[in-house]
Design an enzyme around this catalytic site. Structure first.
Site, PDB file in Angstrom:
ATOM      1  N   ASP A  41       0.826  -1.206   0.000  1.00 36.56           N
ATOM      2  CA  ASP A  41       0.000   0.000   0.000  1.00 36.56           C
ATOM      3  C   ASP A  41       0.862   1.259   0.000  1.00 36.56           C
ATOM      4  OD1 ASP A  41      -2.572  -1.101  -0.039  1.00 36.56           O
ATOM      5  OD2 ASP A  41      -2.588  -1.410   2.113  1.00 36.56           O
ATOM      6  N   ALA A  42       1.877   1.272   0.850  1.00 40.43           N
ATOM      7  CA  ALA A  42       2.727   2.456   0.971  1.00 40.43           C
ATOM      8  C   ALA A  42       3.527   2.708  -0.304  1.00 40.43           C
ATOM      9  CB  ALA A  42       3.670   2.307   2.162  1.00 40.43           C
TER      10      ALA A  42
END
Length: 401
Positions: free
Chosen positions: A173-174
């Site tokens: 996600d990051a």
């Protein structure tokens, strides 16, 4: 409206994303001064109702709070014709439109790039997905842990024959968030030079694959197999010893030291005649096991002092409390604190980029659902009567503090 002096001041972002990757990317734009308007359902974005780690808040849970600072909230029912019309009006003057709907949903809602670019040819449209906008995995869920497993990275560390261990953060996600953030900035620069907007597509699978540039090139170009060891070595393509090792009172990191010097310090005679470039690969399990046994003899502080004095790469293994108290973290101002109207005093990671003339800052905390609906629509030129009609019909929601 709070006026920002950040480097992206004057740009407006319509954030139609949910969960982590999209909101995180939009928050980075907001941290740099963009006016980010979070477009969410009248009942609130999904992340408001799902709390990571069970961390509830007063009115805003910590998950949402952490990913939506420096945004205003406009709550609209996009499934209604009136709600869709509101969004299309806002698009005409927007600079960036960001969404991470499942592939095909944007088109069904009538907010796909082809539609919106006709309304605003200067629009930078950022579309995020799990696997891409087409292909055999189109309908699969783009979830962080699933993609960590697919990426190959989980088999670059750990012990042969044991289950792989996931990263200690929502890594995919990051990485996808920062990839989308980078894409938005590059497309805005292109627009400044040419006047034209464009479609920017980012998918999580490509993003997590791409950051393994070095590891995958070792495999594809040099043909080195991705072979884990019997010992829990920290990376298959780095020589031993390399990993986290227990001491008498905790853990430390040791990163590929010169074997003779290292053997002298820890009292391991078998290392004294080893060659760094051959034995550190051929005898990787032996080196790891002997290092593990020897390092149990002293405390973490004792070993770090000895190893640093010999210019051997090493470091502590922190928990979050240790991280918060670290002197470099304090010096850097890595964390910021601010007051939130419903959640109280907030301490959270701040800004990873320092600008000498246009520093980032927290202008506002995460909004309650629809907190800025009236404000945003008024600025967009909506007549007061139309705004009140939309509110009365439930097409738009106005949240109050």
């Amino acid at each position: 409206m709070t006026k920002s002096s950040g480097i992206l001041s004057g740009y407006r972002v319509l954030d139609c994303s949910i969960a982590m990757a999209g909101p995180f990317a939009a928050q980075r734009l907001g941290d740099l001064g963009a006016d980010v308007v979070k477009i969410e359902p009248v009942t609130g974005e999904w992340q408001r109702h799902v709390s990571a780690g069970g961390a509830k808040g007063n009115r805003i849970n910590v998950s949402f709070l952490s990913l939506n600072r420096n945004k205003r909230s406009l709550a609209i029912d996009l499934k209604s014709p009136e709600g869709k019309a509101v969004l299309l009006d806002l698009v005409k003057d927007a600079d960036v439109f960001l969404q991470n709907y499942r592939p095909g949903v944007a088109a069904r809602l009538g907010v796909d790039y082809e539609t919106l670019s006709k309304l605003n040819p200067r629009l930078v449209y950022v579309s995020m997905s799990g696997y891409g906008e087409s292909g055999p995995y189109l309908d699969r869920p783009g979830q962080d842990l699933i993609l960590q497993g697919m990426s190959g990275a989980m088999l670059s560390a750990g012990r042969e024959g044991e289950a792989p261990t996931a990263a200690g953060q929502y890594l995919v996600d990051a990485v996808a968030a920062y990839t989308a953030f980078e894409g938005a900035l590059a497309a805005l620069l292109h627009r400044e030079r040419t006047g034209e907007g464009q479609l920017v597509q980012v998918n999580m699978l490509d993003a997590i694959t791409n950051i393994q540039m070095q590891e995958l090139s070792v495999f594809t170009v040099a043909g080195k197999p991705q072979a884990r060891s019997a010992e829990p070595h920290a990376h298959v393509y780095i020589r031993a010893p390399y990993g986290a090792f227990a001491t008498s009172d905790g853990y430390i990191i040791v990163a590929f030291p010169p074997l003779k010097k290292f053997g002298e310090i820890i009292g391991e005679p078998s290392f004294l005649t080893m060659d760094d470039e051959t034995d550190s690969w051929a005898q990787r399990d032996h080196i790891f096991a002997r290092t593990r046994e020897r390092l149990l003899a002293k405390t973490s502080a004792e070993w770090l002092s000895l190893l640093r004095a010999a210019d051997i790469w090493c470091g502590p293994v922190y928990g979050y409390e240790d991280l918060l108290q670290d002197e470099q973290i304090r010096h850097n101002g890595t964390f910021v604190e601010y007051d939130h109207p419903t959640e109280g005093r907030i301490k959270t990671p701040g800004f990873p980029i320092n600008f000498s003339k246009t520093p980032s800052r927290v202008d506002r905390g995460a909004p309650v659902t629809g907190q800025h609906s009236r404000e945003v629509l008024k600025e967009a030129g909506f007549a007061p009567e139309r705004i009140e009609t939309l509110l009365a019909a439930g097409v738009v929601a106005q949240g109050e503090l």
